[in-house]
Structure formats: structure tokens, C-alpha cells
Design an enzyme around this catalytic site. Structure first.
Site, short mmCIF file in Angstrom:
data_model
loop_
_atom_site.label_atom_id
_atom_site.label_comp_id
_atom_site.label_asym_id
_atom_site.label_seq_id
_atom_site.Cartn_x
_atom_site.Cartn_y
_atom_site.Cartn_z
NE ARG A 93 -13.92 0.76 3.55
CZ ARG A 93 -14.41 0.22 2.46
NH1 ARG A 93 -14.47 -1.08 2.32
NH2 ARG A 93 -14.86 0.97 1.49
CB CYS A 94 -9.46 2.17 10.69
SG CYS A 94 -8.92 2.94 12.20
CD GLU A 113 -9.55 4.95 6.37
OE1 GLU A 113 -9.62 5.93 7.12
OE2 GLU A 113 -8.52 4.54 5.87
CD GLN A 116 -3.04 -1.02 2.26
OE1 GLN A 116 -3.28 -2.06 2.85
NE2 GLN A 116 -3.62 0.11 2.59
#
Ligand code: CDP
Length: 807
Positions: A385-386, A761, A238
Site C-alpha cells: 500500500r505504498c 495509499e 496486479q
């Protein structure tokens, strides 16, 4: 007078498919036709395959490793253990959190699934066969899986490698299993304010250990070209540039001789931020053997060893007046980080952005403290997802607000409205130091309440409870309200770095003479549709149709340096870089237009896709014409060409928010929770592509459903992973997934060049408390204050049983 036909302004806007347009995702043409190019699709001549021997135990000393039988398997080339990596000083690697992690277990194992040996073979089947034949002799050690016991006097010593190092990466350690204590806010003042409050509620709220579980697992192909001295790694990264720099720092290779390529990525959700032993072993093996090595983990390995998220035990304490005005918030977190501190947070924030825990409320004074501890569990602590623990913070405060509402016998929506930060207070500095850029919470909440007819829902709930009481119904209705404020878009560089790498981002645009462009960014899409949406930002900024703009990401040899994609930072940071680079292009195009139109630079103005003479719109040059002229016409005082690069260091983060309402019906005899309705209103500032946003919300809500209703990576007392396969780890399918109703308000960010905030998110941050509040709300009238997630059928049924209402 320009000879070209002049379409209407609306037609020109339509043709650009710029910001605000529901442009279809360009990436889907290849994804839906099997033409994606993922790490496991990379096949190189002579490539070998790596596979791990992993620990069966949660905590054990390794007495011996016997490779003999495994080495005899046809096709096996090498088997690496910690002893083989020691001469290169590669048996430990730095983690993103300032700790070190064993690449291959050195003398003892600290969690089930830990990497012990790396088998390299001609094909993956031979490697897998050999893995089975490596004999590891263990001596079992006492296992620690309960974070609350980690700092007991007699707690087993886990990290022998740092047992005497009582000064950790984030300050002094209190115990051999302690990692750090981090706090923010005014403890004394908060305690006083709580003492003086009419009402104080306290609750232990656990956010279970979960896993991002992307469709594609982690993997890489490392290829050392010994002749040219160049190492290329294709990987599920990522943050490819950060990986390149880290490889340069831990190997003798120069950074320009390292090329990191993130090809298509099948979902990241934070799982692909960390550095994992597989990457190091594949790279080390390729450097030594001189051929490409592929390592791709399977689903069980993914779930049990590479990354976990959450695992926060949060004790919230909130005070209020009897009228429901919040007076203070205190929170202590016991953070279970597993065997190594491999959390993916900016360096100065060992608990990420947890101090956003005052949420959307104007809380005058607050304090939070976080103790991180080691246990015999897999390392990770990634932002699933944060944005670096904002999810835990939002869950804690949104549960606490409901707990307080119950105590005050006040409607939870009303209590929220009473305490919201008001529109006129923005920019607003929270008690824990964050400067919220913009917001209009009351408008959003009112819109949400109206949309679901909240009053009618509460009336229906009263009727439902009465019917249940009378024995006319066996199901209980719950209404969950959640209002969240996110914090996304790390940097700024002055506050945010990872391993010393400043968290800016970048965009480089190269315009081609015939009016098309290639844009490269420091981010990397893992399904978010960057190729679609970044082209839209540029289309609006530079006046070329989005379809004529190719977006490339993920190759460090071509893309400008950036810190990658996680924490919804792509739009706030790289999106801003794209707009700024686009504006540089436009500034040069303006000079060219003025020259060609024979007027002063200041006498031309921008209009959708062209510069026109002020007061004389008939005289113009389209951007397409200007692209050609930039290369092919000698313009006095200007270099030929049309290119720009922008490195964007954001002045602040962005603060998206949202109001979510969930309605559930719970069958008390089976514990089955039926999500009848889920309404999600999001405000992410300026919306680039409403359709992509909707897709992001749908995906994130589905993940929120999964977390709230069933996901947990649990361990038994011996350190065995109980949720380590998809038989045990809840992955919702279309069957379990309800209909999502989406809505929005638009409150632009004042500091972002196009006013956009991140969104990816938000649904996970807001969704989890909405589900959990709904389940808790269903039982609230029976005296239940809080029941822990996940709210799977069994646990919900147990709650009903405890309350004495099961059949
Ligand atoms: O960093 P990541 O891509 O995961 O998250 P993001 O910045 O929230 O963006 C997710 C997707 O939503 C991207 O394709 C964005 O361009 C899009 N988006 C949008 O269309 N409008 C916004 N205001 C925010 C995001």
C-alpha cells in the site's frame, strides 16, 4: 424543438451519478452475496493441484531429495525439482529488480520457506500428503539475518550463483552480499550545509519487515491447450499484461497465444505484483502435462515466502537554524532485500521513490543513499500500500521532524508549518529532483489543527504530565502529528518502466447503440471499486448514466495493454486514460449532433448529457440519441460506430498530501496504547467518489495501525521466521480498530485531465508516522528521542521500563 421532456440540469446530473457522487459500489452486489469469482473458484475439467515442499532451514546445502515415498501417495502425478526445470531453463526466473530468483532451490536453500519441489496431484489433499513425505537431506550453513553484518569480511556467501558477478543490475557490487548502491542529491553540499547548521540531529530509524497479508493469498490456474497452442492463466495478478509479456519472453509461446486473466482479487496491497515460483511451476507443469494445474498458497506460505515490504534501516540527519528553519537533510538506508532482489520498483529506481524523503518541506539541499544487501530472508520488497518506498521515506522524514522539534524544544506542528513548501511555490522542484504538481499544505494543516483543537490537546497533555508526576495518573497522553506528501501515478514512460515495459495505462470504450457502454482498462481492481468509480469518470465525460457503463479489467484478451494497479496509479494514469477516451467519444458525438441539428460543429456546446445549439438550448440531442445515430444514421464523412481508445502516458506523477493527527493514552504499567482519536485530512485533488475515498482511507488507516502497533516479520538467528502465522502477525479486528475521523481539502492536479490524484495509499503513508509520533510523543518529556516500531504492548512497556516509570 426536441420532443423529449427536459428534466432540470440538477436532475440530469443526479441521473448520471458522475464524478463527485457517492455512488454505491456496484461490485458489492456480488461480493456480499458470495458471487465473487476468485482464482480458487476456478474449477476446470481434469484440473490437477500443485503444492510446494519448502525449506525448513534459513541457509543450507541440499544434499539429496528423495521423492520415492511421496510418489507412492495415491493421486500423485509428478514431483518437480530444479533438475526437472533445468532442461527448459526455468529453474531460475528473472525478478522485477534485474536479479534472478531460484524457481526451485538449486543445490542450496537461502531462506526458510524457500520452494524446493513442486508436487502435482489429483487433489490438494494428496499433494499436501506427498509434500510431507518428500525427504530433503540438508547440510546447515551459517545464517545471515542481520543486515548490518551482511557486508562483514567474514559474512557467509549467500548467492553462489552470482558470486563472481560484481557488476549488478544497478551498478557495481561492493561485497558478495551487496546488491547495489544508489544515491540522489548533492552529498558534499549537504555535508557542508549540515556542518554550518546551528542544530543537527541524527537518528537510526528502522521500518520493520512487514507483509501486505491480503485476505486472499496468491495463486493461479494454468491451462495449456495443446491443440490450439494457447496458454491461459487465471491468477492473482496486479499487472496481467506485464505477466503476459514476461511469459512470452521466458517461454517459446507467442504473446497472442497467452491469455492472462485476473478474476476478482481479494486484496493485493503490492503482494500480487511480483512473479512467484508457484506461477512458473504451475505453468511449466501444465505445458508439460497438458492439463490445467492449480496452485494456491496458504496463509503461512503467503506470509513467509511471497513478498515482504519495508525492512529499511534509515539513518536520517537533519540540520536547522536555531529558529527551526531546516537547512539540509541527509539519509543513508541499509535495505534488507532478503535472498534474491525481487523488489517491485520501476527499473531506474532500485530504492523506489525513496528520494521523496524531503517530504512536504522546503529543504534547500539534500542527499540520500541506499545500500541493498542480501540476507537469509524471503525475497520481495514490494510496495505494501505504498508507491515504491514512499512509505519508508515519509516515515523517516516525519520522525526526523519530530526529533528535531524535540531538540529545538519547538512544537512539532509549528516546526512543520515553518518549513512547509508554500502554496505559491508549486509546481515545486525538490532538492532531490521531484516536481510536485500542486499543494496547499498550510491550509490543510490549519484545518486539521482546528478540527482537533490542537492547542487544547497540548494543554491537556501538560495537565496529564503533571498528574502523572504527582502520581495521580498511570497513563501518558501522546499527540502525534504527521504531514505527508505522496508521489503516485507512475509513469511517465520516459522515467518509469518495469522490466522495460513503459508505465502508461489505457482505456477503451465501446458505446452501444441504445446508449450504454462497455469500458475496458489496463488496470485491475483488488477491492478499490474501479467498476464503480471509472464508470463515474466516464458518466461525466460522455453524459451516459454510470449505471449504463460496465467497466471490465483484468483479461488480456479483451482489455487494452496497461501496466496494472499498484502504487495508487489507477486514478492518476488509467483514470486519465478514461477521461481522454471519453473526450474522443464526445468529439465524435459533437460532429454527429451538429449534423443532426443542422448547424456547424462549432455551433453546438456540451451540457451535462447532451449537445445543444449555442444560444438556443431548446435545440439539442442527448447523448443517448447520438449513440443510436452513430450506428444507424448515415452521416456524411463519418464512419458508423462510436468507440475510442486512449493510451495515456502521464506528463508527471501526482502528489497527494494529508495532515493526520493521532491522540493516544498509554498505560505505562501494561504498555497498552489506547488510540483515543485519529483525525485524517486527505487531499487527493478532484474527488471522484467521496464514499469510496472514505473507504480507502479507513482501510489504509487500519493497515497503518497494524504496522505501527504490531506487525513484524522477524527472524531468529537461525533464520526461523518468527512472525509467520496469524498467531504472531498482528491483524487488527474491529476490537483494536479505533474510530476514524476523515476530512479533506481539494487541490486539483494541474496536469491530470480531471485534476485527480491517487488516494489508496495515502492513509498508510501518513498513518504510520502519525501513530509512531504519538507513541514517541507520550514519552518525549522524559528524554526519549525515538523508539522503534512496532509499538506493541511489550515494546511500549519496555520503553516505559527503560525510562524508569513502570510500576
Ligand atoms: O491504484 P488504486 O486503485 O489502488 O488507487 P487509487 O487510484 O488511489 O484509487 C482507489 C479508489 O479511490 C478508486 O476506486 C478510485 O477511483 C477512488 N478515487 C477517487 O474516488 N478519487 C480520487 N481522487 C482518487 C481515487
Amino acid at each position: 424543438m426536441n420532443e423529449q421532456s427536459n428534466p432540470s440540469a440538477a436532475e440530469r446530473v443526479e441521473k448520471l451519478q458522475g464524478m463527485g457522487s457517492c455512488r454505491k459500489r456496484v461490485e458489492d452486489a456480488r461480493f456480499t452475496q458470495g458471487k465473487g469469482n476468485y482464482v480458487d473458484d476456478i474449477k476446470l475439467p481434469g484440473m490437477l493441484f500443485g503444492d510446494f515442499v519448502r525449506s525448513s532451514y534459513g541457509h543450507a546445502r541440499i544434499k539429496s531429495i528423495n521423492k520415492e515415498a511421496a510418489l507412492a501417495v495415491p493421486g500423485v502425478v509428478a514431483i518437480l525439482t530444479a533438475d526437472d526445470l533445468k532442461p527448459f531453463d526455468l529453474h531460475y526466473m528473472p525478478t522485477l529488480a534485474g536479479d534472478v530468483q531460484a524457481v526451485l532451490a538449486d543445490e542450496k536453500v537461502l531462506f526458510q520457506g524457500q520452494e524446493i519441489a513442486f508436487v502435482v496431484a489429483e487433489d490438494r489433499y494428496a499433494a499436501a500428503d506427498a509434500v510431507e513425505l518428500v525427504e530433503v537431506e540438508y547440510e546447515e550453513l551459517p545464517v545471515l539475518v542481520d543486515a548490518f553484518k551482511a557486508m562483514d569480511e567474514d559474512a557467509p556467501l549467500l548467492r553462489e550463483d552470482i558470486k563472481d558477478k560484481m557488476d549488478g543490475a544497478h551498478g557495481p557490487r561492493k561485497h558478495h552480499n551487496h546488491i547495489f548502491f544508489w544515491e540522489e542529491g548533492d552529498k558534499e553540499g549537504t555535508n557542508k550545509a549540515l556542518e554550518n547548521s546551528d542544530v543537527v540531529v541524527e537518528e537510526l530509524i528502522y521500518y520493520p519487515r512487514v507483509h501486505p497479508n491480503p485476505l486472499e493469498t496468491c495463486g493461479c490456474v494454468a491451462s495449456m491447450d495443446k491443440i490450439n497452442g494457447k496458454l491461459t492463466i487465471w491468477g492473482t495478478f496486479q499487472a496481467p499484461h506485464a505477466v503476459r509479456t514476461v511469459v512470452a519472453l521466458i517461454t517459446p509461446l507467442e504473446e497472442h497465444n497467452i491469455r492472462i486473466i485476473s478474476p476478482d482479487i481479494g486484496g493485493g496491497f503490492g503482494n500480487k505484483v511480483g512473479v512467484y515460483p508457484g506461477y512458473i511451476c504451475a505453468a511449466a507443469a501444465s505445458i508439460v502435462i497438458g492439463v490445467p494445474i492449480k496452485w494456491v498458497e496458504d496463509k503461512i506460505e503467503n506470509l513467509t515466502s511471497t513478498a515482504f515490504a519495508r525492512d529499511y534501516h534509515m539513518t536520517g540527519k537533519i540540520g536547522a537554524t536555531k529558529d527551526g528553519i531546516i537547512t539540509a537533510l541527509d539519509c543513508h538506508v541499509l535495505a534488507d532485500h532478503g535472498a534474491f532482489d525481487a523488489c517491485a520498483d520501476p527499473t531506474k529506481f532500485p530504492a523506489g521513490f525513496f528520494s521523496i524523503c524531503t517530504g512536504s518541506y522546503d529543504i534547500p539541499i539534500a542527499h540520500c543513499g541506499v545500500d541493498g544487501v542480501y540476507t537469509n530472508k524471503a525475497p520481495g520488497g514490494v510496495a505494501y500500500r505504498c508507491s515504491f518506498r514512499v512509505t519508508e521515506a515519509a516515515y523517516m522524514i516525519e520522525r526526523m521532524i519530530d526529533v528535531l522539534a524535540r531538540k529545538l524544544e519547538m512544537d512539532p506542528a509549528e516546526l512543520r508549518m515553518k518549513n512547509f513548501i508554500k502554496k505559491e511555490q508549486f509546481p515545486y522542484t525538490s532538492a532531490l529532483g521531484w516536481e510536485y504538481d500542486s499543494g496547499d499544505y498550510h491550509t490543510a494543516m490549519n484545518k486539521a489543527l482546528d478540527a482537533v483543537d490542537y492547542k487544547a490537546l497540548r494543554t491537556e497533555q501538560l495537565e496529564n504530565r503533571a498528574a502523572f508526576e504527582r502520581g495521580n495518573s498511570r497513563s501518558l497522553m501522546g499527540v502525534g502529528v504527521a504531514f505527508f506528501t505522496e508521489i503516485v501515478g507512475a509513469g511517465p514512460v520516459k522515467n518509469c518502466d518495469i522490466l522495460g515495459l513503459g508505465m502508461f495505462d489505457s482505456c477503451e470504450i465501446r458505446i452501444h447503440p441504445t446508449g450504454s457502454a462497455t469500458a475496458r482498462l489496463g488496470t485491475i481492481s483488488q477491492g478499490q471499486g474501479h467498476a464503480t468509480t471509472f464508470a463515474q469518470i466516464l458518466a461525466t465525460e460522455i453524459g451516459l448514466p454510470a449505471e449504463n457503463i460496465t467497466v471490465e479489467e483484468g483479461d488480456t484478451d479483451t482489455a487494452p495493454y496497461g501496466l496494472g494497479t499498484y502504487g495508487s496509479r489507477s486514478t492518476p494514469v488509467a483514470g486519465a486514460a478514461a477521461a481522454m477516451a471519453g473526450r474522443k467519444i464526445r468529439a465524435k458525438a459533437q460532429m454527429i449532433a451538429a449534423y443532426l441539428l443542422e448547424v456547424h460543429d462549432d455551433d453546438v456546446e456540451w451540457d451535462i448529457d447532451r449537445f445543444q445549439v449555442k444560444g438556443n438550448p431548446e435545440k439539442f440531442k442527448t447523448m443517448q440519441e447520438l449513440c443510436f445515430a452513430a450506428y444507424n444514421q448515415a452521416i456524411p464523412g463519418l464512419e458508423p460506430g462510436l468507440e475510442a481508445v486512449s493510451y495515456y502516458d502521464p506528463p508527471n506523477m501526482t502528489y497527494p498530501f494529508g495532515a493526520y493527527i493521532c491522540v493516544v493514552d498509554i498505560d505505562v504499567d501494561t504498555g497498552v496504547v489506547d488510540v483515543r482519536r485519529f483525525y485524517a485530512l486527505d487531499d487527493c485533488g478532484t474527488r471522484i467518489n467521496p464514499m469510496v475515498i472514505e473507504g480507502q482511507i479507513h482501510g489504509g488507516l487500519t493497515e497503518a495501525l497494524a504496522i505501527a502497533m504490531g506487525q513484524e516479520i522477524a527472524y531468529d538467528d537461525l533464520g526461523n521466521v518468527k512472525g509467520g502465522s496469524l498467531m504472531d502477525f498482528f491483524l487488527p479486528t474491529a476490537v483494536e480498530t479505533p474510530e476514524w475521523e476523515t476530512d479533506h481539502t481539494t487541490t486539483p492536479s494541474p496536469h491530470h485531465p480531471i485534476g485527480a490524484k491517487g488516494v489508496g495509499e495515502s492513509p498508510n503513508v501518513g498513518g504510520v508516522p502519525a501513530f509512531s509520533n504519538a507513541v514517541n510523543d507520550a514519552f518525549a518529556h522524559l528524554g526519549l528521542t525515538h523508539t522503534q516500531m512496532p509499538h506493541d504492548h511489550w515494546r511500549v512497556w519496555k520503553t516505559a521500563q527503560r525510562l524508569g516509570i513502570t510500576g
